[in-house]
Design a protein around this motif. Structure first.
Motif, short mmCIF file in Angstrom:
data_model
loop_
_atom_site.label_atom_id
_atom_site.label_comp_id
_atom_site.label_asym_id
_atom_site.label_seq_id
_atom_site.Cartn_x
_atom_site.Cartn_y
_atom_site.Cartn_z
N ASN A 268 -11.81 0.41 4.36
CA ASN A 268 -12.38 -0.94 4.46
C ASN A 268 -13.51 -1.12 3.45
O ASN A 268 -13.63 -2.18 2.82
CB ASN A 268 -12.87 -1.22 5.88
CG ASN A 268 -11.76 -1.75 6.76
OD1 ASN A 268 -11.27 -2.85 6.56
ND2 ASN A 268 -11.37 -0.96 7.74
N GLU B 188 -3.46 -4.77 4.83
CA GLU B 188 -4.16 -5.81 5.60
C GLU B 188 -5.20 -6.54 4.75
O GLU B 188 -5.34 -7.76 4.85
CB GLU B 188 -4.87 -5.20 6.81
CG GLU B 188 -3.95 -4.75 7.92
CD GLU B 188 -4.67 -4.01 9.02
OE1 GLU B 188 -5.92 -3.94 9.02
OE2 GLU B 188 -3.99 -3.48 9.92
N LYS B 189 -5.93 -5.81 3.92
CA LYS B 189 -7.08 -6.38 3.23
C LYS B 189 -6.79 -6.89 1.81
O LYS B 189 -7.51 -7.77 1.32
CB LYS B 189 -8.22 -5.36 3.15
CG LYS B 189 -8.68 -4.82 4.49
CD LYS B 189 -9.35 -5.90 5.31
CE LYS B 189 -9.83 -5.32 6.63
NZ LYS B 189 -10.52 -6.29 7.46
N LYS C 291 -10.24 4.83 8.09
CA LYS C 291 -10.18 3.37 8.17
C LYS C 291 -11.48 2.74 7.68
O LYS C 291 -11.46 1.76 6.94
CB LYS C 291 -9.88 2.93 9.61
CG LYS C 291 -8.44 3.12 9.99
CD LYS C 291 -8.17 2.63 11.39
CE LYS C 291 -6.72 2.89 11.76
NZ LYS C 291 -6.41 2.45 13.12
N VAL D 33 -4.60 -0.32 5.89
CA VAL D 33 -5.78 -1.11 5.56
C VAL D 33 -5.61 -1.81 4.20
O VAL D 33 -5.96 -2.98 4.05
CB VAL D 33 -7.07 -0.26 5.59
CG1 VAL D 33 -8.27 -1.05 5.11
CG2 VAL D 33 -7.32 0.28 7.00
#
Length: 104
Positions: free
Chosen positions: A86, A9-10, A82, A6
């Motif tokens: 996030n 990805e972020k 997750k 994560v």
């Protein structure tokens, strides 16, 4: 690892955070924009996410740069991890915007 996935990805490529990939260890050290870690912690708390105390990696819990957060997942499921990561990434982005726009 769900947390690293994560984070990649972020936050990868944004220039607002960096982190380590532990080798056999448990903790992930996340460095946010200087001056923003306490605000990240506050935002996460307001969302119901409990973090390790900001500054925990420094003597007396005082991070002079207010940038480090130790990520120490205790016993969440992969799905909970997750969601929590996030939330953390959204808080890092918001805190970075606030700090960078403040002109300090």
């Amino acid at each position: 690892d769900a947390v690293l996935q994560v984070l990649d990805e972020k936050l990868s490529g944004l220039g607002i955070a960096k982190w380590n990939s532990p080798r056999g260890g448990y903790f992930i050290s996340l460095d946010c924009v200087t001056g923003s870690a306490k605000y990240v912690g506050q935002l996460c708390k307001e969302c119901g996410l409990t973090l390790t105390s900001v500054g925990a990696t420094h003597p007396y819990g005082i991070d002079p740069d207010d940038q480090n957060i130790r990520i120490a997942p205790s016993c969440p499921t992969a799905d909970e991890l997750k969601v929590a990561t996030n939330i953390l990434c959204a808080a890092v982005k918001l805190a970075a915007c606030k700090e960078l726009l403040s002109g300090k």
